[in-house]
Design a protein around this motif. Structure first.
Motif, short mmCIF file in Angstrom:
data_model
loop_
_atom_site.label_atom_id
_atom_site.label_comp_id
_atom_site.label_asym_id
_atom_site.label_seq_id
_atom_site.Cartn_x
_atom_site.Cartn_y
_atom_site.Cartn_z
N PRO A 4 0.59 -100.99 21.82
CA PRO A 4 1.02 -100.61 23.18
C PRO A 4 2.48 -100.96 23.46
O PRO A 4 3.18 -100.19 24.14
N GLU A 5 2.95 -102.08 22.94
CA GLU A 5 4.36 -102.46 23.14
C GLU A 5 5.28 -101.46 22.45
O GLU A 5 6.32 -101.08 23.00
N ILE A 6 4.92 -101.06 21.25
CA ILE A 6 5.73 -100.10 20.50
C ILE A 6 5.78 -98.77 21.24
O ILE A 6 6.85 -98.17 21.40
N LEU A 7 4.63 -98.30 21.72
CA LEU A 7 4.60 -97.03 22.44
C LEU A 7 5.40 -97.10 23.74
O LEU A 7 6.07 -96.13 24.11
N GLU A 8 5.35 -98.25 24.41
CA GLU A 8 6.14 -98.40 25.64
C GLU A 8 7.63 -98.41 25.32
O GLU A 8 8.44 -97.81 26.04
N ASN A 9 8.01 -99.10 24.24
CA ASN A 9 9.42 -99.11 23.83
C ASN A 9 9.90 -97.70 23.50
O ASN A 9 11.02 -97.32 23.84
N ILE A 10 9.07 -96.94 22.83
CA ILE A 10 9.43 -95.56 22.48
C ILE A 10 9.69 -94.74 23.73
O ILE A 10 10.71 -94.06 23.85
N SER A 11 8.77 -94.82 24.69
CA SER A 11 8.96 -94.01 25.90
C SER A 11 10.16 -94.49 26.71
O SER A 11 10.91 -93.68 27.27
N THR A 12 10.40 -95.81 26.75
CA THR A 12 11.56 -96.34 27.46
C THR A 12 12.85 -95.87 26.82
O THR A 12 13.78 -95.43 27.52
N LEU A 13 12.92 -95.95 25.51
CA LEU A 13 14.13 -95.51 24.80
C LEU A 13 14.35 -94.01 24.98
O LEU A 13 15.49 -93.55 25.15
N GLN A 14 13.29 -93.22 24.95
CA GLN A 14 13.43 -91.78 25.14
C GLN A 14 13.96 -91.46 26.54
O GLN A 14 14.84 -90.60 26.70
N ARG A 23 13.42 -96.98 14.53
CA ARG A 23 12.65 -98.11 14.01
C ARG A 23 11.28 -98.19 14.67
O ARG A 23 10.26 -98.41 14.00
N CYS A 24 11.24 -97.97 15.98
CA CYS A 24 9.96 -97.99 16.69
C CYS A 24 9.05 -96.86 16.23
O CYS A 24 7.84 -97.05 16.08
N LEU A 25 9.62 -95.69 16.02
CA LEU A 25 8.82 -94.56 15.53
C LEU A 25 8.27 -94.83 14.14
O LEU A 25 7.13 -94.49 13.82
N ALA A 26 9.08 -95.48 13.29
CA ALA A 26 8.61 -95.83 11.94
C ALA A 26 7.47 -96.85 12.02
O ALA A 26 6.48 -96.74 11.28
N LEU A 27 7.60 -97.83 12.91
CA LEU A 27 6.53 -98.81 13.09
C LEU A 27 5.26 -98.14 13.59
O LEU A 27 4.16 -98.46 13.12
N LEU A 72 4.33 -95.09 13.12
CA LEU A 72 3.78 -94.32 12.01
C LEU A 72 3.05 -95.22 11.02
O LEU A 72 1.97 -94.88 10.53
N GLU A 73 3.63 -96.38 10.72
CA GLU A 73 2.98 -97.34 9.83
C GLU A 73 1.65 -97.82 10.40
O GLU A 73 0.66 -97.91 9.68
N LEU A 74 1.63 -98.13 11.69
CA LEU A 74 0.40 -98.57 12.32
C LEU A 74 -0.66 -97.48 12.29
O LEU A 74 -1.83 -97.75 12.03
N LYS A 75 -0.24 -96.25 12.55
CA LYS A 75 -1.18 -95.13 12.55
C LYS A 75 -1.77 -94.92 11.16
O LYS A 75 -2.97 -94.73 11.01
N SER A 76 -0.93 -94.98 10.13
CA SER A 76 -1.43 -94.79 8.77
C SER A 76 -2.30 -95.96 8.33
O SER A 76 -3.27 -95.78 7.61
N ALA A 77 -2.00 -97.18 8.82
CA ALA A 77 -2.84 -98.33 8.50
C ALA A 77 -4.21 -98.19 9.15
O ALA A 77 -5.23 -98.53 8.54
N HIS A 78 -4.24 -97.68 10.38
CA HIS A 78 -5.52 -97.46 11.06
C HIS A 78 -6.35 -96.40 10.32
O HIS A 78 -7.56 -96.55 10.17
N LYS A 79 -5.69 -95.34 9.85
CA LYS A 79 -6.40 -94.30 9.12
C LYS A 79 -6.97 -94.86 7.81
O LYS A 79 -8.10 -94.55 7.44
N ALA A 80 -6.18 -95.67 7.11
CA ALA A 80 -6.65 -96.24 5.85
C ALA A 80 -7.83 -97.17 6.10
O ALA A 80 -8.79 -97.20 5.32
#
Length: 82
Positions: free
Chosen positions: A4-14, A50-54, A56-64
């Protein structure tokens, strides 16, 4: 950082970058102010990447993890010998 922090940072930066682009078109800005704003935009863009890469990593870790959980409860392959 949690998801949630990463997603909030992404929206704030956008939102900040969108506002900065609008501000960059302001004719009352001096050349120095425009240069400083562009430098800040480059830093924000790097942080956003960097936030988008993080994310993506979290999403792929959840899928795995989901795939690994699905395999652990699968039907065992048994053969009966007669």
């Amino acid at each position: 950082m949690s998801e949630p922090e990463i997603l909030e940072n992404i929206s704030t930066l956008q939102r900040w970058l969108a506002a900065a682009w609008r501000r960059l078109g302001d004719p009352s800005l001096t050349t120095f102010d425009k240069r400083e704003l562009r430098n800040q935009m480059k830093q924000a863009d790097g942080a956003l990447r960097r936030c988008l890469a993080l994310a993506l990593e979290l999403k792929s870790a959840h899928k795995a993890k989901d795939r690994a959980d699905a395999r652990s409860f699968s039907k065992p392959d048994l053969r009966f010998l007669a």
